[in-house]
Design an enzyme around this catalytic site. Structure first.
Site, PDB file in Angstrom:
ATOM      1  N   ASP A  59       0.884  -1.166   0.000  1.00 49.90           N
ATOM      2  CA  ASP A  59       0.000   0.000   0.000  1.00 49.90           C
ATOM      3  C   ASP A  59       0.924   1.218   0.000  1.00 49.90           C
ATOM      4  O   ASP A  59       1.598   1.492   0.994  1.00 49.90           O
ATOM      5  CB  ASP A  59      -0.881  -0.017   1.258  1.00 49.90           C
ATOM      6  CG  ASP A  59      -1.811   1.184   1.312  1.00 49.90           C
ATOM      7  OD1 ASP A  59      -1.660   2.112   0.481  1.00 49.90           O
ATOM      8  OD2 ASP A  59      -2.694   1.191   2.195  1.00 49.90           O
ATOM      9  N   VAL A  60       0.960   1.929  -1.116  1.00 49.82           N
ATOM     10  CA  VAL A  60       1.928   3.030  -1.225  1.00 49.82           C
ATOM     11  C   VAL A  60       1.647   4.167  -0.244  1.00 49.82           C
ATOM     12  O   VAL A  60       2.504   5.031  -0.040  1.00 49.82           O
ATOM     13  CB  VAL A  60       2.029   3.587  -2.673  1.00 49.82           C
ATOM     14  CG1 VAL A  60       2.508   2.538  -3.646  1.00 49.82           C
ATOM     15  CG2 VAL A  60       0.710   4.215  -3.130  1.00 49.82           C
ATOM     16  N   TYR A 161      -7.926  15.230  -7.697  1.00 50.48           N
ATOM     17  CA  TYR A 161      -7.104  14.455  -8.646  1.00 50.48           C
ATOM     18  C   TYR A 161      -6.091  15.367  -9.338  1.00 50.48           C
ATOM     19  O   TYR A 161      -4.894  15.052  -9.423  1.00 50.48           O
ATOM     20  CB  TYR A 161      -8.020  13.771  -9.663  1.00 50.48           C
ATOM     21  CG  TYR A 161      -7.310  12.829 -10.603  1.00 50.48           C
ATOM     22  CD1 TYR A 161      -6.813  11.603 -10.154  1.00 50.48           C
ATOM     23  CD2 TYR A 161      -7.142  13.153 -11.946  1.00 50.48           C
ATOM     24  CE1 TYR A 161      -6.160  10.731 -11.020  1.00 50.48           C
ATOM     25  CE2 TYR A 161      -6.489  12.288 -12.818  1.00 50.48           C
ATOM     26  CZ  TYR A 161      -6.000  11.075 -12.355  1.00 50.48           C
ATOM     27  OH  TYR A 161      -5.351  10.227 -13.211  1.00 50.48           O
TER      28      TYR A 161
END
Ligand SMILES: NC(=O)c1ccc[n+]([C@@H]2O[C@H](COP(=O)([O-])OP(=O)(O)OC[C@H]3O[C@@H](n4cnc5c(N)ncnc54)[C@H](O)[C@@H]3O)[C@@H](O)[C@H]2O)c1
Length: 255
Positions: A59-60, A161
């Site tokens: 999980d980055v 985003y």
């Protein structure tokens, strides 16, 4: 740097643009480490592509996981030459939505994965790559990040985003400047609209309309076209500190 006999860590390598990158690496005689949340798809790819590929559940957004992914690459293949950051999430949410505010938590989640996760992978990979024996050019490693055209022409609903990808764009040059001392290049790719599982859930009509926004070729991008650019960046040492739009000349409209 050549791909052959080199080891590359691909975050988000279990799907879409990352998966195409893993396939490109194997096809060119390199080794790939898939660091992804999705164990099922990751392990399936390892089973298909064989011993040139390994998977490490990552999980980055967790810095310890990022560090472990790099350690896994080194323990499995004894070396690490490149990092391609493809892990990412896309969301579309208005600040003032019909069902309430956007929410800081959603904003933070997107930043955590797309921006901070990318940075986290970079710091741990660079720490290892700086110890590599340099090639004749003095090169020790290469880092390629995935931004988006949303960094430049984000649409309504893309505040989080676009901000996360804008961050990826902005950190490219300072990272390239700093890591040049070690012969490590840093580049980013800003894709337009590509046909990946991120877009698979869209209705066919929506996909077609997005494809038609692209002047030429008048279609969604193929993940292989992204991987082809990654391959070129790896092999061309003059590419450094820059963001390349890979978008068929698309300029996204307001919505
Ligand atoms: N597809 C496009 O049109 C497009 C356009 C511009 C930018 N991008 C960017 O390209 C990158 C790849 O997108 P894609 O289209 O291949 O999407 P995808 O959904 O097919 O692949 C993304 C991968 O990232 C993984 N992932 C998500 N969160 C993670 C986390 N916290 N830790 C580790 N892995 C995680 C997922 O499991 C998945 O395997 C993303 O950063 C995306 O924002 C995509």
């Amino acid at each position: 740097m050549r791909v052959k006999n080199k080891t590359f860590l691909v975050s988000g390598g279990a799907s879409g643009l990352g998966e195409a990158t893993v396939r490109m690496i194997v096809l060119n005689g390199g080794q790939a480490v898939i660091a992804d949340l999705d164990s099922t798809k990751g392990e399936d790819l390892v089973a298909e592509l064989g011993e040139a590929v390994t998977f490490v559940k990552t999980d980055v957004t967790n810095d310890e996981d990022a560090k472990s992914a790099v350690a896994h690459a080194v323990s499995h293949f004894q070396t690490l030459h490149g990092l391609i950051n493809c892990a990412g999430v896309g969301i579309a949410k208005k600040v003032l939505g019909k069902r309430g505010l956007h929410g800081v938590e959603t904003f933070q989640k997107v930043m955590q994965v797309n921006l901070i996760g990318t940075f986290s992978m970079i710091q741990h990979a660079a720490e290892v790559m700086k110890e590599n024996e340099p090639n004749r050019e003095g090169e020790r490693g290469v880092i390629i990040n995935t931004a988006s055209v949303a960094a430049f022409d984000g649409q309504i609903g893309q505040a989080a985003y676009a901000a996360s990808k804008g961050g990826v764009v902005s950190m490219t040059l300072p990272l390239a400047r700093e890591l040049s001392a070690f012969g490590i290049r840093v580049m980013s790719v800003a894709p337009g609209i590509f046909e990946t599982p991120m877009f698979a859930t869209l209705p066919e009509a929506a996909k077609q309309s997005l494809g038609q926004m692209t002047p030429f070729p008048n279609r969604l991008g193929h993940p292989k076209e992204y991987a082809d650019l990654v391959q070129h960046i790896i092999t061309n040492p003059m590419l450094n500190g820059e963001v390349i739009r890979l978008d068929g000349a698309i300029r996204m409209q307001m919505k």
